[in-house]
Structures are given as C-alpha cells and as structure tokens.
Design a protein around this motif. Sequence first.
Motif, mmCIF file in Angstrom:
data_model
loop_
_atom_site.group_PDB
_atom_site.id
_atom_site.type_symbol
_atom_site.label_atom_id
_atom_site.label_comp_id
_atom_site.label_asym_id
_atom_site.label_seq_id
_atom_site.Cartn_x
_atom_site.Cartn_y
_atom_site.Cartn_z
ATOM 1 N N GLY A 1 -41.583 3.007 -7.585
ATOM 2 C CA GLY A 1 -40.221 3.569 -7.661
ATOM 3 C C GLY A 1 -39.788 4.603 -6.664
ATOM 4 N N ARG A 2 -39.879 4.377 -5.535
ATOM 5 C CA ARG A 2 -39.394 5.293 -4.262
ATOM 6 C C ARG A 2 -38.067 4.927 -3.992
ATOM 7 N N SER A 3 -37.451 5.754 -3.558
ATOM 8 C CA SER A 3 -35.781 5.399 -3.290
ATOM 9 C C SER A 3 -35.887 4.856 -1.798
ATOM 10 N N GLU A 4 -34.794 4.302 -1.452
ATOM 11 C CA GLU A 4 -34.684 3.489 -0.126
ATOM 12 C C GLU A 4 -34.670 4.538 0.944
ATOM 13 N N GLN A 5 -34.158 5.805 0.662
ATOM 14 C CA GLN A 5 -34.078 7.109 1.922
ATOM 15 C C GLN A 5 -35.782 7.340 1.768
ATOM 16 N N HIS A 6 -36.360 7.536 0.776
ATOM 17 C CA HIS A 6 -37.940 7.947 0.942
ATOM 18 C C HIS A 6 -38.666 6.753 1.559
ATOM 19 N N ILE A 7 -38.432 5.535 1.479
ATOM 20 C CA ILE A 7 -39.035 4.590 2.424
ATOM 21 C C ILE A 7 -38.608 4.666 3.694
ATOM 22 N N HIS A 8 -37.308 4.780 3.792
ATOM 23 C CA HIS A 8 -36.873 4.937 5.283
ATOM 24 C C HIS A 8 -37.522 6.104 6.155
ATOM 25 N N TYR B 1 -46.636 -2.428 2.736
ATOM 26 C CA TYR B 1 -46.293 -0.720 2.544
ATOM 27 C C TYR B 1 -45.138 -0.670 1.650
ATOM 28 N N ILE B 2 -43.926 -1.268 2.189
ATOM 29 C CA ILE B 2 -42.714 -1.325 1.588
ATOM 30 C C ILE B 2 -42.823 -1.685 0.114
#
Length: 93
Positions: A43-50, A35-36
């Motif tokens: 291209g999702r940001s770390e914040q978005h993934i978090h 998923y990650i």
Amino acid sequence: MATGGFFKGGTSIDIVAIIANSYDVDTVREAVKMYIVAKKKKGRSEQHIHEKLGKLEIKFKQIEAFHPAWRDARALFQIRKSDHIPMSIVRER
C-alpha cells in the motif's frame, strides 16, 4: 530469475543482493519490478516508491548497463522519471 526461492523482493536488502550479484539487465529489470510490486502490495504511495527507488538507483547508477532496467520498471508502473538515472545516454561519435 534464479533466486533460490528466497527472494521476496520487498526490501532494499533483497534487491541490493540481486543487483550486486547480477551481470544481466533482464535479471535486474525483474528484480526492480518485483520490488515495486511488493511496495504496491504493502500500500505504499507512488512518492514513497519513487524515493525508495531513488535511493537504490544512487547505489547502482555507475553501472550504465542497468539503466534501462530502472527506466523500464518505472515506465511499466507509471512511476515518475528518476532523478538519478538519465533518460538515455547519447554517445559522441
């Protein structure tokens, strides 16, 4: 992970289906990692993934056996710690 070839790992529906039907922490760990990876490829940001992981963790936080899977996947990709899954469980003797 036996997923029948249909699991792409890029949507929350994919990962929810795998986790909801899993009894194995290793399968859950691999699903979270996939998923990650899918989010990073988009291209999702770390914040978005978090935030996305947090929403999923809330759904499954009652299954303590899967907590290491969430923590391990976050650590592997250096995503900040979960707001919903404790770092470790300390049991009283």
